[in-house]
Design a protein around this motif. Sequence first.
Motif: not given
Length: 294
Positions: A231-256
């Motif tokens: 999460n800290f070393l991959i900041i700008k290039h979103q395509d270089s992120r891994t699955l643990p960081v991807w799991l935190s992306s399930f957010q919407n306007v109503f929450g998680t």
Amino acid sequence: MSIPRVTRSTARLPLPLRLRLRLRRMPLHLAAGVIVVVCLFPVYWMVATAFKPNRDIQSDSPQLLPRTWTLDHFRAAVDADGFGLFWRNSILVTLGAVLLSLLVALGASFAVARMRWRGRRQFMLMVFIAQMAPWEALIIPVYIISRDTAMLDRLPTLTLVYFMMTLPFTIVVLRGFIAAIPPELEEAAQVDGCTRLSAFRHIAFPLLAPGLMATSLFGYITAWNEFTYANFLIIKHQDSRTLPVWLSSFQNVFGTDWGATMAASTLFALPALAVFLLLQRHVTAGFAAGAVKG
């Protein structure tokens, strides 16, 4: 006082004595059952939630078993942006870190266990210190080094970080396995004409299978589940992120989106479970028994 085991010999005892032996072991079985339930219940709740519709997840009276089963959350997880890309990134980083750690640790542990050289004990002391160091405390130095060397937002940076995290443990474990293998086996092979490297490769290396499996499993789980550095070393290039960081992306306007998050977490846990089931028989096998059989 030790509790006798119920074996074939105790099976021939009178029935009252057998019952008394089993009752004496009952607290151990109950304690083991409680530990298993406590450890597995969060995993069960994750999988059960992944199959529940949203109305049941948000219900005020949650059910242990889903009243209605659905695969919509799994479809949402698989169809989410970057699922295949982040899956590939995690596999590349994890396998790279594990293979690199095994290669370097095998040479280092062989040198420590089989050779006598000045500074050998100091080297192992530094390895133990590195193993005990909290890696969370090194986030800022690693980030600064990565920034100054233009290594931010790159998968090789994560691979090197995970390699450093798993290397001390791998060296310590493999060193113990190599030291436990009788050196006379390699000496006998050298008498027959093998070089030192050839004797190790043909005699000692096959006996290291349990140690290699155990360290591979540890390195795989460590690199596969790591979130902070990814999460800290991959900041700008979103395509270089891994699955643990991807799991935190399930957010919407109503929450998680808990259903999709639990489904994605279930999919994320499947490779680790498969690797464990594949390697656990080799990990638990006694390498000393293998040496006797060989």
